[in-house]
Design an enzyme around this catalytic site. Structure first.
Site, short mmCIF file in Angstrom:
data_model
loop_
_atom_site.label_atom_id
_atom_site.label_comp_id
_atom_site.label_asym_id
_atom_site.label_seq_id
_atom_site.Cartn_x
_atom_site.Cartn_y
_atom_site.Cartn_z
N ARG A 71 76.87 78.99 83.36
CA ARG A 71 76.39 77.71 82.82
C ARG A 71 76.42 76.63 83.90
O ARG A 71 76.47 75.44 83.58
CB ARG A 71 77.24 77.29 81.62
N VAL A 72 76.41 77.02 85.16
CA VAL A 72 76.48 76.03 86.25
C VAL A 72 75.18 75.22 86.30
O VAL A 72 74.09 75.79 86.35
CB VAL A 72 76.73 76.74 87.60
N ASP A 126 70.30 81.12 69.46
CA ASP A 126 70.34 79.99 68.52
C ASP A 126 68.95 79.53 68.06
O ASP A 126 68.84 78.82 67.07
CB ASP A 126 71.06 78.79 69.15
N MET A 168 77.19 82.09 64.86
CA MET A 168 76.94 81.14 65.95
C MET A 168 75.86 80.14 65.56
O MET A 168 75.17 80.32 64.56
CB MET A 168 76.58 81.88 67.23
N ARG A 170 75.32 76.38 67.71
CA ARG A 170 76.07 75.21 68.20
C ARG A 170 75.53 73.90 67.65
O ARG A 170 76.28 73.09 67.11
CB ARG A 170 75.99 75.21 69.73
N GLU A 221 78.92 77.78 63.34
CA GLU A 221 80.10 77.26 64.07
C GLU A 221 80.03 75.76 64.36
O GLU A 221 81.05 75.11 64.51
CB GLU A 221 80.25 78.02 65.39
N ARG A 269 88.70 85.03 52.06
CA ARG A 269 88.90 85.62 53.40
C ARG A 269 87.82 85.10 54.33
O ARG A 269 86.79 84.58 53.89
CB ARG A 269 88.78 87.15 53.33
N ILE A 276 79.74 89.17 69.05
CA ILE A 276 79.08 90.41 68.59
C ILE A 276 77.59 90.13 68.38
O ILE A 276 76.74 90.99 68.61
CB ILE A 276 79.75 90.91 67.29
N ARG A 278 75.72 88.34 70.16
CA ARG A 278 75.00 88.17 71.42
C ARG A 278 74.95 89.43 72.26
O ARG A 278 74.17 89.52 73.20
CB ARG A 278 75.69 87.07 72.23
#
Ligand code: F6P
Length: 345
Positions: A71-72, A126, A168, A170, A221, A269, A276, A278
């Site tokens: 991710r640079v 995503d 996932m 973001r 998430e 639960r 998993i 990705r």
């Protein structure tokens, strides 16, 4: 003519399929292909290798990326832009094909504004890249999440439990919405709409009062929540930062599960799918989409279409401005989410 290719950001099923397609098409155009290691880092550190038909053979179905990723962001590194420009010149690179998500393509947009010849390819599970109907990798993530929800259904039903499945997503809830609709979720929580946990508990209570004995809740998430401990709207993070300096997300599923159990009294639960989603082989749909993107990106270089990104519009692959693709994120539209809401509670 030498053309370099890089993969940046989180990895994603289908990256290798794009690389293979780029290299195969490049041979037809007579390009020499160079693979940059670990995203923009490959240029910053002059770390690369030759890509040939032989080095890219047998990778179509493989998850991850043979180039490595990071991710640079070169614009956040001291003298990053100058170092990239020097590496491009020193190695005689005519153009760079940047395969990435929001972070990588935003850097690509700026690089292109700085005069570099860049072509983008939209990657992310995503599916939040603007100006394209779909990114590759999304279909695979939805497939994995849907299979997981199907499995959670049978155990939730047997034990008469509520199960919260954290997926996932973001900034956007595409994976949650698609897998939630496909898996028949009873509640779906997404980053686009802050979660109203008392209302979620009411939905579940109403559902159980009407004779159902179990419920499935899918939560992305990046969904913002309020709890009795922290009544302000907030994201749930691990406290650590990722390579790009962003808060690492994770744990919202646990808190949603605790709140549901506390408010409803139903045994609850949680299952966190995490990476998993990705990893592993891309679906046939993603292999085809990634292949079409790769061939088109190579043709864009041949046509001199720089500062642009390969995109899917309907069933056509087209070229769009990188700046349009990175101006804002593609969120789940209200009307789309309303379809999922029909089945809540
Ligand atoms: O690729 C995007 C994404 O899948 C986000 O949904 C998630 O927040 C992030 O990657 C996590 O990536 P990592 O753990 O590799 O930093």
């Amino acid at each position: 003519m030498k053309v370099a290719v890089l993969t940046g950001g989180g990895d994603c099923p289908g990256l290798n399929a794009v690389i293979r397609a780029v290299v195969r098409r490049a041979a037809e155009h007579g390009f020499e292909m160079m693979g940059l290691r670990d995203g923009w880092k490959g240029l910053l550190e002059d770390n690369h290798f030759r890509l040939t038909r032989e080095t890219t053979s047998g990778i179509l179905h493989r998850g991850g990326t043979i180039l490595g990723t990071s991710r640079v962001n070169p614009f956040k590194v001291e003298n990053g832009l100058e170092r990239v420009k020097r590496a491009v010149e020193r190695n005689g690179i005519h153009a760079v094909i940047a395969i990435g998500g929001e972070g990588t393509l935003s850097a690509a947009t700026r690089m292109s504004q700085e005069g570099l010849r860049i072509v983008g390819v939209p990657k992310t599970i995503d599916n939040d890249i603007n100006a394209t109907d779909f990114t590759f990798g999304f279909d695979t993530a939805v497939e994995i999440a849907t299979q997981a929800i199907d499995r959670l259904h049978s155990t939730a039903e047997s034990h008469k439990r509520v199960i919260v499945c954290e997926v996932m997503g973001r900034h956007v809830g595409w994976i949650a919405t698609y897998s939630g609709i496909a898996g028949g979720a009873d509640v779906i929580l997404v980053p686009e709409i802050p979660a109203d946990l008392p209302k979620v508990a009411e939905h579940i209570q109403r559902r159980h009062a009407s004779g159902r004995t179990f419920s499935i809740v899918v939560v992305a998430e990046g969904t913002r929540i309020k709890t009795s401990e922290d009544p302000s709207e907030h994201l749930v993070t691990t406290g650590a930062l990722d390579e790009a300096g962003r808060p690492r997300l994770g744990g919202v599923g646990n808190i949603v599960a605790q709140e549901i159990e506390r408010r409803t009294g139903f045994e609850t639960r949680v299952s966190v799918l995490g990476h998993i989603q990705r990893g592993g082989a891309p679906t046939p749909h993603d292999r085809v989409l990634a292949t079409r993107y790769g061939v088109h990106a190579c043709d864009m270089v041949a046509r001199g279409e720089f500062g642009k990104m390969a995109a899917l519009r309907g069933n056509d692959i087209v070229s769009v401005d990188l700046s349009d693709a990175t101006r804002e994120l593609k969120r789940v539209p209200k009307e789309f989410f309303e379809v999922a809401q029909v089945f809540f509670g």
